[in-house]
Scaffold this active site. Structure first.
Site, PDB file in Angstrom:
ATOM      1  N   LYS A 176      -7.492  -1.034  -3.674  1.00 41.56           N
ATOM      2  CA  LYS A 176      -6.566  -0.085  -3.023  1.00 41.56           C
ATOM      3  C   LYS A 176      -6.545   1.091  -3.939  1.00 41.56           C
ATOM      4  O   LYS A 176      -6.115   1.275  -5.082  1.00 41.56           O
ATOM      5  CB  LYS A 176      -5.226  -0.836  -2.841  1.00 41.56           C
ATOM      6  CG  LYS A 176      -4.360  -0.096  -2.048  1.00 41.56           C
ATOM      7  CD  LYS A 176      -3.139  -1.075  -1.931  1.00 41.56           C
ATOM      8  CE  LYS A 176      -1.745  -0.487  -0.678  1.00 41.56           C
ATOM      9  NZ  LYS A 176      -0.841  -1.339  -0.664  1.00 41.56           N
ATOM     10  N   SER A 216       0.530  -2.119   4.168  1.00 38.18           N
ATOM     11  CA  SER A 216      -0.053  -0.819   3.557  1.00 38.18           C
ATOM     12  C   SER A 216      -1.615  -0.870   3.145  1.00 38.18           C
ATOM     13  O   SER A 216      -2.266   0.099   2.978  1.00 38.18           O
ATOM     14  CB  SER A 216       0.794  -0.069   2.763  1.00 38.18           C
ATOM     15  OG  SER A 216       0.811  -0.726   1.363  1.00 38.18           O
ATOM     16  N   SER A 274       2.691  -5.705   2.048  1.00 39.18           N
ATOM     17  CA  SER A 274       1.464  -5.168   2.053  1.00 39.18           C
ATOM     18  C   SER A 274       0.015  -5.843   1.981  1.00 39.18           C
ATOM     19  O   SER A 274      -1.005  -4.915   2.013  1.00 39.18           O
ATOM     20  CB  SER A 274       1.614  -3.897   1.198  1.00 39.18           C
ATOM     21  OG  SER A 274       2.449  -2.864   1.802  1.00 39.18           O
TER      22      SER A 274
END
Lengths: 468, 457, 100
Positions: free
Chosen positions: A76, A151, A175
């Site tokens: 990420k 996210s 997330s």
């Protein structure tokens, strides 16, 4: 070798048995990136092919003895990587190249993993759909008119589309579990403090956890063994030993008691099809030997309110360092959602409001944490849907932040109390995946992994890969 | 109408730890090339996390205990938010409502070195708190490519800083002077900082307001403080502290006499002009939005740990001075000078231990005080030699010396011959014999020189 | 409790946060910030007398590092400045900050 079906476990086996090489696997990942990234926008940065193949070749000369030898992973874009652009999904860091590695990145590299690229995400972690990225939003690989969840949106999409075999994410309120649920994957939110946050761009310091997304529970457990454990650079990581999670996944659910929070199942606005899929999964668990009882988490109704005072407060503080002097662009480059959270947080902390807002929420936090601690004296795990709805269509919620915030209602209380939870696929409604959340007590990762694994082996939902 | 100054001070002391407060960068930043002692933590890079320096915490407690403070059983760090280019994270990790130490005091009493005994100030200054925080980077002004800019160096960012806050108990510049010098002395005694004003490892920020003196007859304090106060920054010596406060007292009094209330503000001392000037400040500046530092677990202390730290304090200057007066019969003035630094006091006592009965304490004290002995370069033994030499030069006359040498050479002809023939041992023998005859009125060195010279002839 | 925040309040918060909110966004932010007041009123219905606030969920206390220099993490001047918007002679450059 079908990369979309390949797991870390089968890849390592394949390497060792000389069925295929790391170069083969890396090439397959790159081919999928080439094929899908322009449409699905999973990755913001891809490492150049030459470098990747060179790394792959080197590993092919070894005996694959490292725990993640040659496994291509995506990080990420909140994960700081030396020499590799790190944007946090924001234009503020569009040109930022860190000079140090996050601890987790160093551990994954030391375990032999190959970093393929950096994943798209809601900017700074602010979002549950992926639509708050400052770049082009990622799409759900099961239905590109829908969101992949956020996210850690790109992280989930990349695994589902075979761009890598695993990805990392952060989970501050949903997330990792959310995108995993929307993309038919296994996603772990570890106990707060289980995995080092050093080098992970901070969203809310007392909520952020460092998780990862894989196709299977075994893969997930294996990665957790490598990332978890005390870090001298992160004072919130404790001395707890790290079990060999991957070796504790067998058995049945006999002797396990599972709790169903009545407040969750009473929620208006839960899609009945999600409820049905969840209940089918619970029935399956009973068939596998589990005892299921109803429990209560009485402060569920105020969890969102608590979350949306405390998290923006910490966000406003953590984003204060972005002043355009030592790195990044100036503060005028922040997107609207980031500005909103900073404003809310600044307001909640400001003089005259701190006691009524921040302190009150912090006290509620104590009560929510206690709810979980009390329930875990009665059950081994709590089970609930990860999301109350199916993956929604792009644009459906983006103009209504309160509706967006509500999609986390089953997941964010877990972050408030700091306990671990894992999403495991539990079925489909049409083409759309449904995810089951298994929540455990503090440092109870082994426990929830085992329950998830037994369920997974009996249902094998992960085998239904993306239609493309 | 008379006004009296109400002064409180904030003192910042840079701790002399090897590494910074929340990271392992070297803390000694003086004179280093800019931005060569930073890391992700003290540079405030995204993703970096603070881990507190154990020694810095212990030293803060040490200071707190030495100042008679209560150590909070539970203490924590907090984030203090404001924007400034030298503050990389946009917040400073400091302490807000649960500092390490609270409620101490320092007795000004009589410091014979800096005040005469004609009008000694004997007063207790209350210390509100002692807490720990991190230092900021350094800003300097420059013109680059024709533009006025500020240049930032983060070498100092993150260095451990102790803040000592007093109650507004000072009523004169002299009191502030006594206090700050005493505090500096204690900090140096504890060996936790060089506490050097010129180098910036000790900084003083006085807050001054002026209060009407209600009645000249009554000495009781009215108890109420004025509704404003002015904070003064940019003071880097004791002398400038005095000048700045004196200037402020005059400035504020003039305003009050004219019926104006001085503005609550921060002012900077301008060395070149000897004045203070208002610093530009936004009204938001003081809303620091404190909240508990989530990245650092709280600190808890047990009384056994505190006792262990307390034992490290050792004898502080006041106690040492008192002991020197009674144990060594010294005057307060001499004792004061000898204990000015711990090093000097320890040196004095080492010399005393090694001296012979012939040399008096007073002589030694005199030498150390008046002859500016470099205690780093002159060992106690060497000092004693020097003292003896000089006293001996007056103790023995030239003719007495001549007689002794003649006698020695007469009584030990063979040894003298042996020496002339190159036997060094023989010389030592002769010196020994001479020492007996001299009966302590000279030293081996001097006798040796005289013997050699006489034999040469 | 359901009043919208005024433009002055928005301006004040923006100044504290060092954010530039253009006037055309004032209403948007006012309504969104005011939504948290709804959250607050919900929280205030919960009895919390004698409840201690939680700022950390780990339960850890007394975590320190020893006072040693960690050379491995010290950055070179080049590394430290590598992402700077503007640099000069080893320093970071910012527009002049005036004290008075």
């Amino acid at each position: 070798m079908d990369i979309k079906e390949l797991t870390i476990q089968s890849a390592l086996e394949g390497f060792q048995k000389k069925k295929f090489t790391v170069v083969d696997v890396v090439r397959a990942c790159l081919a999928n990136i080439q094929k899908y990234n322009d449409d699905y926008h999973a990755l913001l940065t891809v490492v150049d092919e030459k470098t990747l193949l060179c790394q792959a070749e080197k590993i092919d000369k070894t005996d694959y003895s490292l725990p993640l030898s040659g496994i291509p992973i995506v990080l990420k874009d909140l994960f700081t990587t030396t020499g590799l652009r790190t944007t946090a999904g924001s234009k503020v860091l569009e040109h930022y190249t860190p000079v140090y590695d996050a601890t987790v990145v160093a551990r994954l590299k030391a375990a032999g993993a190959i970093i393929i690229g950096k994943a798209n995400q809601d900017a700074w972690g602010h979002g549950s759909s992926g639509e708050n990225t400052d770049y082009i939003p990622a799409k759900n690989p099961y239905d590109p008119s829908r969101v992949p969840g956020g996210s850690s949106s790109g992280s989930a999409v990349a695994v589902a589309l075979g761009m890598c075999l695993a990805s990392t994410g952060t989970d501050t309120g949903s997330s990792v579990r959310g995108p995993a649920a929307f993309c038919n994957l296994v996603g772990l939110k570890p106990t707060y403090g289980r995995v080092s946050r050093y080098g992970i761009i901070a969203m809310a310091s007392s909520f952020d956890t460092i998780g990862h997304i894989t196709k299977t529970v075994y893969d997930n457990a294996l990665m957790c063994e490598i990332t978890a454990g005390k870090d001298a650079y992160d004072a919130t990581t404790g001395d707890q030993q790290v079990p060999t999670y991957s070796q504790g996944l067998d058995g049945t659910l006999r002797g396990k008691t599972i709790g169903l929070p009545k407040e969750y199942f009473e929620l208006k606005g839960m899609d009945p099809r999600v409820r049905d899929a969840t209940q089918a999964a619970i029935k399956k668990m009973e068939d596998l030997g589990a005892r299921v009882i109803e429990v209560s988490l009485p402060h569920t109704t105020v969890a969102m309110a608590c979350y949306y005072i405390l998290v923006p407060s910490e966000v406003s503080s953590n984003l204060a360092r972005f002043d355009g002097v030592r790195f990044g662009c100036g503060r005028e480059t922040f997107g609207l959602e980031a500005k909103r959270r900073v404003m809310i947080g600044t307001y909640a902390l400001s003089s005259g409001y701190y006691d009524a807002y921040y302190q009150t929420a912090a006290k509620i936090r104590t009560l929510i944490k206690k709810d979980f601690d009390d329930v875990f004296t009665k059950v081994d795990a709590i089970v609930a849907p990860s999301s109350p709805t199916l993956p929604f269509t792009i644009g459906e919620r983006s103009s209504d932040p309160v509706a967006m915030y509500l999609s986390d209602i089953f997941m964010c209380p877990v972050n408030i109390s700091g306990v671990p939870a894992v999403n495991v696929p539990c079925g489909f409604v049409g083409d759309l995946p449904v995810g089951l959340q298994i929540i455990g007590p503090q440092f109870g990762e082994q426990n929830i992994y085992q329950i998830a694994s037994v369920y997974e082996k009996a249902t094998e939902w992960y085998k239904r890969t993306t239609p493309v | 109408m008379n006004y009296e100054p109400i002064i409180g001070i904030e003192v910042h002391v840079e701790l002399g730890t090897a590494s910074k407060m929340f990271c392992g960068c070297p803390a000694d930043h003086f004179g280093k090339e800019p931005n060569t002692q930073t890391c992700p933590v003290c540079l405030g890079l995204p993703g970096a996390l603070p881990v507190p320096n154990k020694k810095a915490v212990e030293w803060t407690i040490l200071l707190g205990l030495a100042l008679g403070c209560t150590i909070n059983e539970e203490s924590k760090f907090d984030r203090k938010h404001y924007f400034y280019p030298d503050l990389p994270k946009g917040y400073q990790i400091s302490q807000y409502d649960q500092p390490l130490a609270i409620g101490g005091s320092l007795e000004l009493s009589n410091n014979p070195i800096i005040q005469s005994s004609n009008n000694p100030i004997k007063k207790k200054i209350r210390i509100r708190r002692v807490h720990l925080e991190e230092d900021t980077g350094k800003l300097q002004h420059a013109v680059v490519d024709g533009q006025r800019v500020s240049l930032v160096d983060f070498n100092r960012s993150g260095v451990a800083l102790v803040e000592i806050v007093t109650e507004p108990d000072f009523r004169s510049v002299e009191e502030v002077d006594l206090f700050t010098k005493k505090l500096q002395q204690i900090v140096r005694y504890l060996r936790i900082s060089s506490a050097d004003m010129e180098k910036g490892s000790m900084r003083i920020e006085p807050s001054i307001s002026m209060r009407k003196v209600e009645s000249r007859k009554s000495k009781v304090e009215s108890g109420e403080y004025p509704n404003y106060r002015v904070e003064i920054k940019n003071i880097n010596s004791f002398k400038f502290a005095r000048k700045a406060i004196e200037y402020e007292i005059i400035r504020q009094t003039e305003m009050l006499v004219h019926g104006d209330t001085p503005t609550q503000q921060t002012r900077g001392y301008v060395e070149a002009k000897g004045v203070t000037v208002a610093q530009r400040e936004k009204e938001e500046a003081h809303d620091y939005r404190y909240f508990p530092e989530p990245d650092i677990p709280p600190m808890r202390w047990e009384s056994s740990q505190l006792s262990a730290i307390s034992r490290q304090i050792g004898e502080l200057p006041d106690a040492k001075m008192k002991r020197f007066i009674t144990a060594y019969g010294l005057s307060a003035y001499d004792a004061g000078l000898l204990v000015e630094t711990k090093e000097r006091a320890e040196y004095f006592e080492q010399v005393i231990r090694q001296k012979s009965a012939v040399i008096s304490l007073k002589t030694i004290a005199n030498w150390i005080i008046n002859k500016k002995v470099d205690i780093e370069k002159t060992s106690p033994a060497q000092l004693l030699e020097q003292i003896v030499e000089s006293t001996v030069v007056s103790a023995i006359t030239d003719s007495e010396m001549e007689t002794i040498i003649k006698q020695v050479l007469l009584d030990n002809v063979k040894a003298a011959e042996d020496y002339k023939n190159g036997k060094a041992q023989a010389l030592m023998f002769l010196v020994g014999q001479a020492m007996r005859l001299a009966k302590g009125k000279s030293t081996a060195e001097i006798l040796k020189i005289n013997i050699i010279e006489t034999i040469k002839i | 409790m359901s009043d919208l925040l005024s433009p002055t309040e928005i301006e004040h918060i923006a100044a504290l946060a060092h954010l530039i909110i253009t006037t055309d966004h004032y209403e948007l932010f006012a309504s969104q910030l005011s939504s948290i007041l709804v959250f607050i009123s919900k929280l205030q219905e919960v009895p919390i007398i004698d409840v201690a606030p939680t700022s950390q969920v780990t339960g850890l206390v007394n975590v320190y590092r020893e006072d040693v220099v960690d050379q491995a993490r010290v950055l070179s001047q080049t590394q430290a400045l590598s992402n700077a918007h503007q640099k000069h002679n080893g320093f970071f450059v910012v527009p002049a900050v005036f004290e008075s």
